[in-house]
Write a protein that holds these residues in place. Structure first.
Motif, short mmCIF file in Angstrom:
data_model
loop_
_atom_site.label_atom_id
_atom_site.label_comp_id
_atom_site.label_asym_id
_atom_site.label_seq_id
_atom_site.Cartn_x
_atom_site.Cartn_y
_atom_site.Cartn_z
N VAL A 134 -26.75 -14.13 36.02
CA VAL A 134 -28.32 -14.09 36.14
C VAL A 134 -29.13 -15.22 36.33
N LEU A 135 -28.61 -16.14 35.63
CA LEU A 135 -29.57 -17.55 35.80
C LEU A 135 -29.53 -18.12 37.21
N LEU A 136 -28.18 -18.32 37.81
CA LEU A 136 -27.97 -18.83 38.98
C LEU A 136 -28.69 -18.00 40.09
N TYR A 137 -28.29 -16.50 39.83
CA TYR A 137 -28.96 -15.60 40.80
C TYR A 137 -30.58 -15.59 40.84
N VAL A 138 -31.13 -15.88 39.64
CA VAL A 138 -32.72 -15.75 39.79
C VAL A 138 -33.20 -17.22 40.18
N ALA A 139 -32.31 -18.41 39.89
CA ALA A 139 -32.82 -19.59 40.07
C ALA A 139 -32.91 -19.85 41.67
N LEU B 48 -33.01 -17.52 43.92
CA LEU B 48 -33.73 -16.42 44.51
C LEU B 48 -32.98 -15.38 45.30
N GLY B 49 -31.81 -15.15 44.50
CA GLY B 49 -30.60 -14.21 45.30
C GLY B 49 -29.68 -14.81 46.16
N PHE B 50 -29.76 -15.90 46.45
CA PHE B 50 -28.79 -16.61 47.36
C PHE B 50 -27.54 -16.90 46.84
N TYR B 51 -27.48 -16.86 45.33
CA TYR B 51 -26.15 -16.99 44.90
C TYR B 51 -25.35 -15.83 44.98
N SER B 52 -25.80 -14.95 45.36
CA SER B 52 -24.94 -13.52 45.86
C SER B 52 -24.05 -14.12 46.94
N LEU B 53 -24.24 -14.74 47.83
CA LEU B 53 -23.47 -15.22 48.88
C LEU B 53 -22.11 -15.95 48.44
N TYR B 54 -22.41 -16.86 47.42
CA TYR B 54 -21.15 -17.47 46.77
C TYR B 54 -20.49 -16.34 45.87
N TRP B 55 -21.07 -15.52 45.22
CA TRP B 55 -20.60 -14.53 44.47
C TRP B 55 -19.57 -13.80 45.25
#
Length: 205
Positions: free
Chosen positions: A37-42, A44-51
């Motif tokens: 959640v921290l990385l996702y919010v920080a 702005l959702g772009f962490y989902s690509l890595y996820w």
């Protein structure tokens, strides 16, 4: 002469041991919900690509599949349901109970992802900036909830329900948090500017 006395005999025991050695990596990406959640919010959702990339890369390695994890991450709206179903199948095969709806949460991810892109492209004269931001944040929250549900299932399927194996923030994670924090500062200043009207002093004459 016995086989074990023959120096030219192949090392059958060691080969058998290497063949039967289990994979050191889990079948899916493991991460704690707090870190996710921290990385996702920080970001702005772009962490989902890595996820998504990490999940598909681990699944490819585990099943020895001929798939491309990168395109599946970029076009995640077309593969979110497939990933959820793979995680759910792994849970069922392991006999682990987790109450969720893989298809429903995949649909929530797809709808919120597409909705967010549509809202961000609506002109200000049709949808003012403040309502647009509010709707965007709501869709971002739904998007994050969909990932959280899938991650809880993946962690359980990998034998690490809390994601303790990947709960600490690395140096790269902190760098993303700092960059993301700067973005949030810019966004906050932009929102404040909507409520602040500069006073112009008109000289009497």
């Amino acid at each position: 002469m016995h086989a074990q006395d023959n120096v030219y005999a192949p090392p059958q025991a060691s080969l058998t041991q290497e063949t039967m050695e289990p994979s050191a990596l889990p079948p899916f990406y493991v991460v704690s919900i707090t870190k996710l959640v921290l990385l996702y919010v920080a970001t702005l959702g772009f962490y989902s690509l890595y996820w998504f990339w990490k999940h598909w890369a681990r699944h490819k390695r585990d099943k020895k599949l001929d798939i491309w994890p990168v395109p599946r991450a970029i076009f995640a709206i077309f593969f979110a349901n497939s990933l959820n179903q793979e995680i759910d199948h792994r849970l069922r095969r392991a006999g682990k109970r987790y109450v969720w709806s893989p298809g429903m949460w995949a649909g929530a991810y797809v709808i919120s992802a597409i909705g967010g892109r549509i809202v961000s492209r609506i002109p200000d004269n049709l949808l003012p900036a403040l309502p647009s931001f509010g709707i965007g944040m709501l869709l971002l929250a739904v998007n994050a909830m969909a990932l959280v549900q899938a991650q809880r299932a993946a962690n359980l399927a990998c034998g690490d329900p809390s994601g303790a194996g990947n709960s600490r923030l690395t140096a790269a994670n902190w760098a993303w948090l700092v960059v993301g924090g700067l973005f949030w500062v810019v966004i906050a200043l932009g929102i404040l500017s909507l409520f602040w009207t500069p006073t112009v002093n008109v000289p009497a004459g």
